[in-house]
Design an enzyme around this catalytic site. Structure first.
Site: not given
Length: 397
Positions: A260, A284, A355, A358, A381, A390
């Site tokens: 990120r 994060k 993003h 990504r 994740h 996805y």
């Protein structure tokens, strides 16, 4: 060359430093440490010298220097033909740095009722709800804007707030942002209602009555670049130039590891383990993940550090190319670097956001036969549901 020789705005006159003599010397040393160009340093020092001499003419000491003094000083400088454009930002920056260094006293400001309320709401988000800095920085400006639109310059009559006020504010603001960001307005108003109930400013909790904004998580497809387009994006970064080499390293790092923008900003020397070939990613929510460092990425980072990165005290990996030579303040610069690489490559994909790289990495991995579990590990994740989107990019599978 002494400070007086290159800071005096009128070389033919005797140099009178005024009440800011010591801060001027400190500013000269600070600008040299930050890597400012000689012309830029000279212009900034001349501005501070003029401010010091103006204070002496007005019989104002350094202890009484505050922001209201800047306007008349700059106006006087401009009337003398010394400033073709306002330098308010430069003076504000110098004053802030001098105060942080203890060279000037910090003025005591009388916060408005709105400032006090927003600060209290920020403390509530931290202590009662456990929000991190970035979510708080998104919520507090929304609440401030809501209160300013509702009460204007008048007093804050919080008992007069009703559901109609919040609903109308939500309707007005929702049309100005994308459907993806509209729910953030609701996420700011609802805890604000609970905060007011806790303080006793509202008798009824209006949080549950604030309507939600439709944002179905699996309603869209991730927008990604094809592998050939990703190659063109990398090739558009000219590695024979320092800025191009830095851009190439950042884009390659994000494209191969799915970092990120904020994670790139936070990278330091301590995160790189060259012997083990790993990279510690500060993600994060205070999360720490250790990722393998591919050979091409490691070579690009090494080249950037040895030939491009300016010499300075900070341990950040990626720095600004212009003074002050420090790490990026936020992730906006990283997003700008990626967007400019797309423009140079002549690409105009539907999604150019933070993003996009990504999404491209996950989509290409899926087409190459990787499982959703493997993609989740690469993108780090926490929940499997985050990676489910996805699965829609490969209908045949």
């Amino acid at each position: 060359m002494t400070v007086s020789e290159w800071a005096d705005p009128w070389p033919s006159h005797p140099w009178h430093p005024g009440p800011l003599a010591s801060p001027i010397t400190w500013c000269a040393e600070r600008l040299a440490e930050q890597g400012s160009a000689p012309f830029t340093t000279q212009e900034k020092l001349r501005l501070v010298v003029h401010l010091s001499q103006w204070l002496q003419e007005q019989h104002v000491g350094a202890d009484a220097l505050d922001e209201p003094c800047i306007g008349p000083c700059l106006q006087s400088r401009q009337q003398q033909g010394r400033a073709p454009r306002p330098h308010r930002v430069t003076v504000h920056t110098c004053l802030t740095e001098l105060r942080d260094a203890g060279m000037l006293p910090v003025p005591v400001w009388q916060d408005s009722a709105l400032d006090v309320l927003v600060h209290a709401f920020d403390d509530y988000l931290t202590s009662a709800r456990g929000l991190a800095r970035i979510p708080r920085e998104h919520s507090c400006p929304i609440v401030r804007r809501f209160l300013q639109e509702r009460f204007g310059a008048g007093p804050l009559v919080l008992q007069a707030l009703g559901l109609h006020d919040m609903t109308q504010f939500l309707l007005r603001q929702a049309v100005t942002v994308s459907p993806r960001h509209a729910p953030s307005i609701v996420r700011a108003l609802r805890p604000f209602c609970r905060f007011l109930v806790q303080r006793g400013d509202l008798s009824a909790d209006l949080a549950a009555a604030i309507p939600a904004v439709a944002d179905w998580r699996l309603a869209t497809l991730p927008k990604a670049l094809a592998p050939a387009q990703g190659t063109r994006r990398l090739q558009s970064c000219h590695q024979d130039h320092p800025t191009g080499q830095r851009a190439y390293t950042i884009v390659l790092l994000r494209a191969r590891l799915g970092l990120r923008p904020g994670e790139v900003v936070a990278m330091t020397f301590d995160d790189l383990d060259w012997e083990a070939g790993t990279l510690l990613v500060r993600g994060k929510g205070g999360r720490r993940d250790c990722l393998p460092l591919p050979q091409d990425v490691g070579q690009a980072v090494g080249t950037s550090l040895s030939t491009v990165r300016p010499r300075c005290a900070t341990r950040r990996v990626f720095l600004r190319m212009k003074a002050p030579q420090a790490g990026f303040a936020n992730s906006v610069a990283i997003c700008t670097i990626g967007r400019r690489a797309l423009e140079r490559a002549g690409l105009a994909p539907p999604c150019q956001g933070a993003h996009s790289l990504r999404h491209s990495l996950a989509t290409n991995l899926l087409h190459a036969g990787a499982s959703l579990a493997a993609i989740r590990d690469v993108l780090r994740h926490r929940r499997p549901q985050t990676t489910e989107i996805y699965a829609k990019v490969d209908p045949a599978a």
